[in-house]
Design an enzyme around this catalytic site. Structure first.
Site, PDB file in Angstrom:
ATOM      1  CG  ASP A   1      -0.335 -18.024   1.993  1.00  0.00           C
ATOM      2  OD1 ASP A   1      -0.812 -16.895   1.788  1.00  0.00           O
ATOM      3  OD2 ASP A   1       0.408 -18.296   2.949  1.00  0.00           O
ATOM      4  CD  GLU A  10       1.405 -13.555   2.402  1.00  0.00           C
ATOM      5  OE1 GLU A  10       1.121 -13.941   3.536  1.00  0.00           O
ATOM      6  OE2 GLU A  10       1.310 -12.359   2.038  1.00  0.00           O
ATOM      7  CG  ASP A  17       8.389  -5.824  -2.734  1.00  0.00           C
ATOM      8  OD1 ASP A  17       7.457  -6.405  -2.132  1.00  0.00           O
ATOM      9  OD2 ASP A  17       8.528  -4.590  -2.753  1.00  0.00           O
ATOM     10  CG  ASN A  47       7.891  -8.845   3.868  1.00  0.00           C
ATOM     11  OD1 ASN A  47       8.683  -8.723   2.933  1.00  0.00           O
ATOM     12  ND2 ASN A  47       6.587  -8.961   3.679  1.00  0.00           N
ATOM     13  CG  HIS A  91       8.457  -4.551   3.555  1.00  0.00           C
ATOM     14  ND1 HIS A  91       7.325  -5.322   3.575  1.00  0.00           N
ATOM     15  CD2 HIS A  91       8.562  -4.000   4.790  1.00  0.00           C
ATOM     16  CE1 HIS A  91       6.733  -5.240   4.776  1.00  0.00           C
ATOM     17  NE2 HIS A  91       7.478  -4.434   5.524  1.00  0.00           N
TER      18      HIS A  91
END
Length: 364
Positions: free
Chosen positions: A235, A278, A252, A243, A248
């Site tokens: 994680d 994630e 990404d 973010n 975002h």
């Protein structure tokens, strides 16, 4: 002496009884292991056919398998199997009937195609033979010396007839090549579609569906062949902050770069998938928990040392991310949900202890 003799004889009876008990336990374990293998073989035997409710049948087999893993009672398992035996027999008959029907349909189609091919071949033969018959007659006419003017015209006609035959052959060959190309294209498209359905569209690694299928197959193979495997649940630490800070789109890009970095750090036969958000999963076939933990620490260190370029507003800004990793090794009772749940607990402990670190189920 008499008393000693009785005692020795009693010890012999006790030894025989213990040997008999050990033999009985060994035989019982052998029967249980055989039953378990038969359950797995039955599940592999079942085809994925909706019309005969294969999914329902496989679910029932999973239920039987779970009962096997959860109980040590031979009588209880035997009773459970007796109750499910009619359902198994019913499914086998349904599948056999389905296959027989499909086999008949295929035979009819093959018969129809064979007749069509025979007719097509016969028509072609007649066409070629008719043309060549005419050409032979025309060639005989050209042998006549008293009609030399006609001779030249006939020679030209013969050439044109033969040219038509050659053109026909080339046309048929071209059609065959075109059909072969279309078949090849369809196969490639089918493979692309299958790959697309099992690939995460953002990162390019396997998706959750592919993960579940791979884990289920690997668990069954491991149970059958008595080998284990290990799994990491990764994680990205504080991904929400990325973010919120950079947007975002940058988030990404970090996910894509993170997945590529992880893939570069594992072997070709290891499996990586995006679990969701994630979170990522890496599976190491036949790896012990100790080796998996060592590998997870290497990955954790390499990820923390990597910087990701942002290039926001024309700058050369970059950022680094860390990951927390939970590591588990497969156990006898594991299904897909169980092994993921244990990995999640180890991951949660790594998060709680400060992030950017590795915890295994043994550390809990």
């Amino acid at each position: 002496m008499s008393f000693f003799g009785k005692s020795k004889r009693g010890d012999n009876f006790k030894t025989i009884a213990l040997c008999h008990q050990e033999f009985s336990d060994e035989l019982k374990n052998h029967y249980l292991n055989t039953i378990f293998r038969l359950i797995l073989f039955l599940k592999k035997f079942a085809l994925d056919i909706r019309e005969i409710e294969s999914d329902r049948f496989k679910s029932e087999l999973d239920e039987i398998k779970n009962i096997y893993l959860a109980t040590n009672s031979y009588k209880q398992l035997s009773k459970f199997l007796n109750r499910h035996t009619p359902r198994v027999e019913c499914y086998i008959k349904r599948q056999q009937s389905y296959l027989n029907d499909r086999e008949k349909e295929l035979r009819d189609i093959i018969d129809l195609l064979s007749k069509a091919m025979t007719g097509l071949n016969t028509d072609n033969k007649r066409f070629y033979q008719r043309l060549y018959d005419h050409s032979e007659k025309l060639e005989k006419i050209t042998l006549l010396d008293d009609i030399k003017k006609i001779k030249n015209s006939l020679e030209t006609e013969v050439f044109q007839i033969r040219q038509a035959v050659n053109d026909q052959k080339k046309l048929e060959l071209k059609k065959i090549e075109l059909l072969a190309s279309e078949v090849h294209t369809l196969r490639n498209e089918l493979e692309k579609t299958r790959t697309h359905l099992q690939t995460d569209t953002l990162t390019g690694v396997n998706n959750r569906k592919a993960l579940d299928q791979y884990l289920e197959q690997l668990i069954e193979q491991s149970q059958l062949h008595k080998y284990s495997f290990s799994m990491m649940l990764l994680d990205i630490d504080d991904f929400k902050m990325i973010n919120d800070t950079y947007g975002h789109l940058i988030g990404d890009r970090v996910l894509v770069a993170f997945a590529q970095k992880c893939r570069s750090l594992i072997r070709s036969d290891d499996f990586i998938a995006r679990y969701g958000g994630e979170e990522f999963v890496i599976i190491l076939p036949k790896a012990s928990l100790r080796n998996a933990k060592k590998k997870a620490k290497q990955i954790c260190k390499a990820l923390a040392a990597t910087r990701y370029t942002i290039d926001e507003n024309g700058t050369d800004d970059s950022l680094s991310v860390t990951a927390s990793i939970g590591v588990v090794s497969m156990s006898k009772e594991d299904g897909v949900a169980e092994i993921i749940e244990r990995a999640d607990k180890a991951l949660y402990r790594a998060k709680r202890e400060g992030k950017n670190r590795v915890f295994t189920e043994k550390d809990l």
